[in-house]
Enzyme design. Sequence first.
Site, PDB file in Angstrom:
ATOM      1  N   ASP A 443       1.021  -0.664  -0.118  1.00 35.64           N
ATOM      2  CA  ASP A 443       0.175   0.065   0.188  1.00 35.64           C
ATOM      3  C   ASP A 443       1.066   1.198  -0.191  1.00 35.64           C
ATOM      4  O   ASP A 443       1.675   1.843   0.886  1.00 35.64           O
ATOM      5  CB  ASP A 443      -0.353   0.064   1.717  1.00 35.64           C
ATOM      6  CG  ASP A 443      -2.283   0.537   0.894  1.00 35.64           C
ATOM      7  OD1 ASP A 443      -1.350   2.213   0.494  1.00 35.64           O
ATOM      8  OD2 ASP A 443      -2.923   1.024   2.173  1.00 35.64           O
ATOM      9  N   HIS A 444       0.659   1.982  -1.157  1.00 33.04           N
ATOM     10  CA  HIS A 444       1.976   2.896  -1.393  1.00 33.04           C
ATOM     11  C   HIS A 444       1.580   4.690  -0.710  1.00 33.04           C
ATOM     12  O   HIS A 444       2.290   4.904  -0.342  1.00 33.04           O
ATOM     13  CB  HIS A 444       2.190   3.747  -2.438  1.00 33.04           C
ATOM     14  CG  HIS A 444       3.105   3.638  -2.705  1.00 33.04           C
ATOM     15  ND1 HIS A 444       4.028   4.463  -2.479  1.00 33.04           N
ATOM     16  CD2 HIS A 444       3.900   4.261  -4.665  1.00 33.04           C
ATOM     17  CE1 HIS A 444       5.432   4.758  -3.271  1.00 33.04           C
ATOM     18  NE2 HIS A 444       5.150   5.183  -3.810  1.00 33.04           N
TER      19      HIS A 444
END
Length: 471
Positions: A443-444
């Site tokens: 999850d950036h």
Amino acid sequence: MSNRQEIKVPDIGDFDKVPVIEVLVSEGDEIEKEQSLVTLESDKATMEVPASTGGKLVELKVSEGDEVGEGDVIAVVEVASESESEASDDDGSGDEEEKGSGASSDDTEEADGSAGSDNGDEARPETRNLKPETSSDGDGERSASKGSARGDELPAPPVPFDGMDQDPSKLPHASPAVRKLARELGVDLTGVSGSGRKGRITEEDLKGHVKQTMESGGAGAAGGVGLNIAEPPQVDFSKFGEIVEEKLSRIKQISGPNLHRNWVSIPHVTQFDEADITEMEAFRKANKKAAEDAGTKMTPLVFLIKAVVAALKQFPHFNASLSNDGKSLIKKKYFHIGVAVDTPNGLVVPVIRDADRKGLIELAQELTDLSTRARDGKLKGDEMKGGCFSISSLGGIGGTAFTPIINAPELAILGVSRSETKPVWDGGAFQPRLMLPLSLSYDHRVIDGADAARFTRYLAEQLEDLRRLLL
Ligand code: CAO
């Protein structure tokens, strides 16, 4: 011949009694096996209870507002013939088996047992009017049942109570009626502010929220942009040739929307790397007998679980979830690892608890037990909850790399493909080394690319030198 069968409330987790908020059938209805009969709701979440057998509903024992608990009879169904009755008993969804199958206890969860877990009660799966897949003499239907024949014989794995693992203090306060209305309107209550006592969301709050959303162009949140996705094309495929329509399994109907939500709502990036597992494989093979003596099989996956735990310890922000408002990180001090298991009915993700405290043989035993029960539809809802990080291993099947979808509310997932012997340059010559492909989706919003590369490299180093795992 006909016989009567009772349909009972399955395992509902930690709750003694929960209210019936919707009755979806009436006496006299002809119902299908797996058709949803009632919706139950706790203060945390909702679930629909499916019929464990098809037939004529001769007695409805509950009505809206009733409180029910595990084992309470919901309805009595008259099963048309002995053969049908036997079939229903055989599939393990009879009264005795119901506790561990059918809709017991999201989301993935939290229907997180099925791929793409679910913590929000608004993403509640729609399981109504599910028809069991059938085979017939028709050519078309025979081809439709191909590949799913085994699945038809097995009880569906449990579908956990959505959102059960959410921190209750973080859940929106609303009455069952408001929750029901929110579901009908497709509104996520976590985005609605409540004006009632202790922040309780009233019907007026909900309607006001919808009005405001509509006025702001349906963006969902003030100032948001929305996805504005075009409708999928409505195609009559029969115009182009023979077709057969086959219902998706219940797991797929539930996990599909959750996977879709995770895919569109989490900014995914996938980092690829390779681990040199030449030594690890030699060690694994040397200890094959020890595993067999313990009645199990040690595959590369158990080493991966150990290496993942080590990497999570080294990079604690991977062992975390975003808070509901997205402004803080909830770090976990436990190491529960989810493992994606391919079952005839679809993907489920049982969780190995406290993997940091278990040895390779113990992990192998637990993995075999969980995956066997997952395939037999015998997992309990609780066994698919509370994961910190998931591993999806396709190594036994093949492939070089893939991009797994994060199992929200986790922040990362490791995809593993098939190891292959490759020529690796050691500075002086090419050496044949067994290389294991790793694909880490993250999850950036929380994890930066550099950290993902460090995490994956660290993971690979653990596998390359198992002594590190002892540290
Ligand atoms: N490279 C090469 N061989 C591998 C391997 C790898 N990465 N991983 C496993 N193998 C081998 C095993 O050693 C075993 O070989 P032997 O039979 O000779 O001992 C064989 O492949 C089969 O392994 P397995 O699949 O039975 O066992 P596993 O522990 O690797 O996996 C499980 C267990 C339950 C995870 C797996 O069976 C499964 O269901 N995988 C599918 C997961 C999935 O569908 N993911 C996609 C999700 S979409 O994101």
